[in-house]
Design an enzyme around this catalytic site. Structure first.
Site, PDB file in Angstrom:
ATOM      1  N   GLY A  45       0.806  -1.215   0.000  1.00 44.21           N
ATOM      2  CA  GLY A  45       0.000   0.000   0.000  1.00 44.21           C
ATOM      3  C   GLY A  45       0.838   1.264   0.000  1.00 44.21           C
ATOM      4  O   GLY A  45       0.518   2.234  -0.692  1.00 44.21           O
ATOM      5  N   SER A  46       1.907   1.270   0.776  1.00 45.79           N
ATOM      6  CA  SER A  46       2.737   2.483   0.862  1.00 45.79           C
ATOM      7  C   SER A  46       3.313   2.835  -0.505  1.00 45.79           C
ATOM      8  O   SER A  46       3.264   3.991  -0.931  1.00 45.79           O
ATOM      9  CB  SER A  46       3.881   2.286   1.869  1.00 45.79           C
ATOM     10  OG  SER A  46       3.350   2.065   3.157  1.00 45.79           O
ATOM     11  N   ASN A  82      -7.717   4.107   8.668  1.00 49.65           N
ATOM     12  CA  ASN A  82      -7.114   2.946   9.310  1.00 49.65           C
ATOM     13  C   ASN A  82      -7.184   2.987  10.832  1.00 49.65           C
ATOM     14  O   ASN A  82      -7.062   1.963  11.477  1.00 49.65           O
ATOM     15  CB  ASN A  82      -5.648   2.778   8.865  1.00 49.65           C
ATOM     16  CG  ASN A  82      -4.872   4.065   8.924  1.00 49.65           C
ATOM     17  OD1 ASN A  82      -5.237   5.058   8.294  1.00 49.65           O
ATOM     18  ND2 ASN A  82      -3.812   4.079   9.692  1.00 49.65           N
ATOM     19  N   GLN A 123      -7.640  -0.077   3.592  1.00 49.78           N
ATOM     20  CA  GLN A 123      -8.485  -0.644   4.659  1.00 49.78           C
ATOM     21  C   GLN A 123      -9.833  -1.141   4.132  1.00 49.78           C
ATOM     22  O   GLN A 123     -10.536  -1.862   4.829  1.00 49.78           O
ATOM     23  CB  GLN A 123      -8.755   0.405   5.746  1.00 49.78           C
ATOM     24  CG  GLN A 123      -7.544   0.707   6.630  1.00 49.78           C
ATOM     25  CD  GLN A 123      -7.176  -0.438   7.561  1.00 49.78           C
ATOM     26  OE1 GLN A 123      -8.016  -1.234   7.974  1.00 49.78           O
ATOM     27  NE2 GLN A 123      -5.906  -0.534   7.889  1.00 49.78           N
ATOM     28  N   SER A 176      -3.585  -3.230  -0.495  1.00 43.01           N
ATOM     29  CA  SER A 176      -2.478  -3.995   0.081  1.00 43.01           C
ATOM     30  C   SER A 176      -2.988  -5.348   0.552  1.00 43.01           C
ATOM     31  O   SER A 176      -3.987  -5.424   1.278  1.00 43.01           O
ATOM     32  CB  SER A 176      -1.893  -3.213   1.254  1.00 43.01           C
ATOM     33  OG  SER A 176      -0.894  -3.985   1.882  1.00 43.01           O
ATOM     34  N   HIS A 232      -1.975  -7.638   2.697  1.00 44.27           N
ATOM     35  CA  HIS A 232      -1.960  -8.136   4.088  1.00 44.27           C
ATOM     36  C   HIS A 232      -3.078  -7.572   4.958  1.00 44.27           C
ATOM     37  O   HIS A 232      -3.215  -7.942   6.114  1.00 44.27           O
ATOM     38  CB  HIS A 232      -0.575  -7.936   4.730  1.00 44.27           C
ATOM     39  CG  HIS A 232      -0.232  -6.542   5.142  1.00 44.27           C
ATOM     40  ND1 HIS A 232      -0.287  -6.137   6.449  1.00 44.27           N
ATOM     41  CD2 HIS A 232       0.198  -5.466   4.437  1.00 44.27           C
ATOM     42  CE1 HIS A 232       0.110  -4.869   6.528  1.00 44.27           C
ATOM     43  NE2 HIS A 232       0.397  -4.444   5.318  1.00 44.27           N
ATOM     44  N   THR A 244      11.965  -7.430 -10.106  1.00 39.80           N
ATOM     45  CA  THR A 244      11.449  -8.769 -10.407  1.00 39.80           C
ATOM     46  C   THR A 244      10.097  -8.971  -9.733  1.00 39.80           C
ATOM     47  O   THR A 244       9.942  -8.706  -8.541  1.00 39.80           O
ATOM     48  CB  THR A 244      12.450  -9.837  -9.921  1.00 39.80           C
ATOM     49  OG1 THR A 244      13.696  -9.581 -10.562  1.00 39.80           O
ATOM     50  CG2 THR A 244      11.968 -11.247 -10.254  1.00 39.80           C
ATOM     51  N   CYS A 261       1.940   2.532  12.782  1.00 37.32           N
ATOM     52  CA  CYS A 261       2.966   3.444  12.308  1.00 37.32           C
ATOM     53  C   CYS A 261       3.179   4.572  13.299  1.00 37.32           C
ATOM     54  O   CYS A 261       4.278   5.051  13.482  1.00 37.32           O
ATOM     55  CB  CYS A 261       2.553   4.037  10.963  1.00 37.32           C
ATOM     56  SG  CYS A 261       1.600   2.900   9.991  1.00 37.32           S
TER      57      CYS A 261
HETATM   58  C1  LIG Z   1      -1.664  -0.459   6.021  1.00 31.61           C
HETATM   59  C2  LIG Z   1      -2.032   0.761   5.291  1.00 31.61           C
HETATM   60  C3  LIG Z   1      -1.185   1.314   4.313  1.00 31.61           C
HETATM   61  C4  LIG Z   1       0.179   0.756   4.035  1.00 31.61           C
HETATM   62  O1  LIG Z   1       0.151  -0.470   3.384  1.00 31.61           O
HETATM   63  P1  LIG Z   1       1.471  -1.382   3.405  1.00 31.61           P
HETATM   64  O2  LIG Z   1       1.157  -2.502   2.472  1.00 31.61           O
HETATM   65  O3  LIG Z   1       1.634  -1.839   4.815  1.00 31.61           O
HETATM   66  O4  LIG Z   1       2.587  -0.530   2.925  1.00 31.61           O
HETATM   67  C5  LIG Z   1      -1.620   2.430   3.625  1.00 31.61           C
HETATM   68  N1  LIG Z   1      -2.824   2.982   3.870  1.00 31.61           N
HETATM   69  C6  LIG Z   1      -3.657   2.491   4.805  1.00 31.61           C
HETATM   70  C7  LIG Z   1      -4.986   3.132   5.000  1.00 31.61           C
HETATM   71  C8  LIG Z   1      -3.288   1.368   5.544  1.00 31.61           C
HETATM   72  O5  LIG Z   1      -4.124   0.892   6.467  1.00 31.61           O
END
Ligand SMILES: *Cc1c(COP(=O)(O)O)cnc(C)c1O
Length: 396
Positions: free
Chosen positions: A70-71, A151, A179, A199, A201, A237, A324
């Site tokens: 996500g980042s 989040n 989210q 993202s 996870h 990759t 974070c």
């Molecule tokens: C977790 C999160 C991210 C970051 O995602 P990562 O895959 O951990 O880099 C960005 N935005 C929100 C709203 C999140 O909850």
């Protein structure tokens, strides 16, 4: 009892995702960019995963860029929107004050380059007013970025309304949907979304993999210099096992969304009801425009960090806000954005549930939190001042 209630930080990898991934470490492990037969086979699987992902998001395969999460997707979306704007002499960006740090810090970096950023404030209910976004747009605005769901407090934003406003004005619209994906129904076309970040996870997929959706015609800028992977838009990759796991998790979470959300939101409401009985406490963010699993409470007269540690002693894994922000001692920028005073924001707790939690776990969280809050208050000089009337309560 061990209770995991930190699903907004990360989720447990689903069995389906893990099963889908394993052969990509043991059998189909070649580099998808290699021209030999095993490489071509890997490339075929990557392309299949892209098609499957696109089908779920309601877009075309070529509009999907696989990223490291996500980042990265947020960084690339904002930089791309800024670079495209710059070419047309537009250097103004509209976003909100309660975005994830991967958005806010990228905006800070763009500001240092000379871009102007307007951060629209958020209502006390944790919901952004679409009209305020509209009013912030100027003739030189090149990009609007508003998160789909927050989040920390789980509030869901009026994305369709904002999308319509941006489309009518011809301005690129990005949403950080990390989210929301897998938990809320999303249709990028119906909602006029030009760019979207997700993202894996956060919906029971593996860590370190995500997607940047970019509508056809929305120009992307590569932020990693290197090879020509992802149609030259993201070097490196391809992480095929992770992409396969993400695709399996996405399909599973969307297939079970209704059932999972029914269960999770029932648990959420039970938890909110239980915690509301603690005096001088308050739910942060709207009770209705809310992700099915998010509960975020402030308790007056205590420190959120102490609460977390004592809950952890009792086997409850929670958060004081976002993973974070929790390494720093500053109160959450999200709670400040919805108007909570510093002292109240400091005494906050985020419990993020999933369909894997149970009623018994929720009852255990309520019992432990009530006891721990009472114990911390009995030792707190701030609480003594509040009770004696020396200071005034801010939460009723
Ligand atoms: C977790 C999160 C991210 C970051 O995602 P990562 O895959 O951990 O880099 C960005 N935005 C929100 C709203 C999140 O909850």
């Amino acid at each position: 009892m061990l209770v995991y209630a930190d699903n907004a930080a990360t989720t447990k990898l689903s069995a389906a995702a893990l099963d889908a991934m394993l052969p990509y470490y043991t059998e189909i492990w070649a580099n998808p960019s290699s021209l030999h037969t095993p490489g071509l086979r890997a490339a075929e699987k990557l392309s299949e995963a892209r098609e499957r992902t696109a089908k779920i998001l309601g877009c075309e395969a070529r509009e999907i860029i696989f990223t490291s999460g996500g980042s990265e997707a947020n960084n690339q979306a904002l930089v791309s929107g800024a670079r495209a704007g710059e070419k047309k002499g537009r250097r103004h960006i509209v976003s909100t004050s309660f975005e994830h740090h991967s958005v806010l810090h990228t905006l800070k970096a763009l500001e240092k380059e000379g871009f102007e950023v307007t951060l629209v404030d958020v209502g006390k209910d944790g919901v952004v007013d679409a009209e305020k976004i509209e009013n912030a747009i100027r003739p030189d605005t090149c990009l609007v970025s508003v998160m789909y769901a927050n989040n920390e407090i789980g509030t869901v934003q009026p994305i369709s309304d904002i999308g319509r406003i941006c489309r009518n004005k011809g301005i690129t619209f990005h949403t950080d949907a990390v989210q929301a994906v897998g938990h809320v129904e999303i249709d990028v076309n119906k909602e006029n979304i030009d760019m979207l970040s997700l993202s894996a996870h956060k919906f029971e997929g593996p860590r370190g993999v995500g997607v940047l959706y970019a509508k056809r015609g929305v120009p992307l800028t590569s932020i990693i210099y290197g090879g020509a992977q992802e149609r030259g838009q993201r070097a490196g990759t391809e992480n095929l096992p992770a992409v396969i796991g993400m695709t399996a998790a996405l399909e599973e979470s969307v297939k079970n969304m209704k059932e999972n959300n029914e269960k999770t939101s029932r648990l959420r409401d039970r938890l909110i009801e239980g915690l509301s009985k603690i005096p001088h406490s308050a739910l942060n963010g709207s009770a209705v425009k809310r992700l099915p699993g998010n509960v975020n409470f402030s308790f007056e007269g205590i420190e959120g960090e102490s609460l977390l540690i004592l809950l952890d002693d009792r086997g409850i894994a929670a958060s004081s806000g976002s993973a974070c922000a929790s390494a720093s001692l500053d109160p959450s920028h999200v709670l400040l954005a919805i108007g909570r005073p510093h002292e109240v924001a400091h005494g906050s707790l985020r419990l993020s549930l999933s369909h894997l939690n149970t009623e018994a776990e929720v009852d255990y969280i309520i019992k432990c939190t009530s006891e721990v809050v009472e114990r911390l208050r009995s030792m707190s000089p701030v609480w003594r001042d509040l009770e004696s009337g020396e200071k005034e309560f801010m939460l009723k």
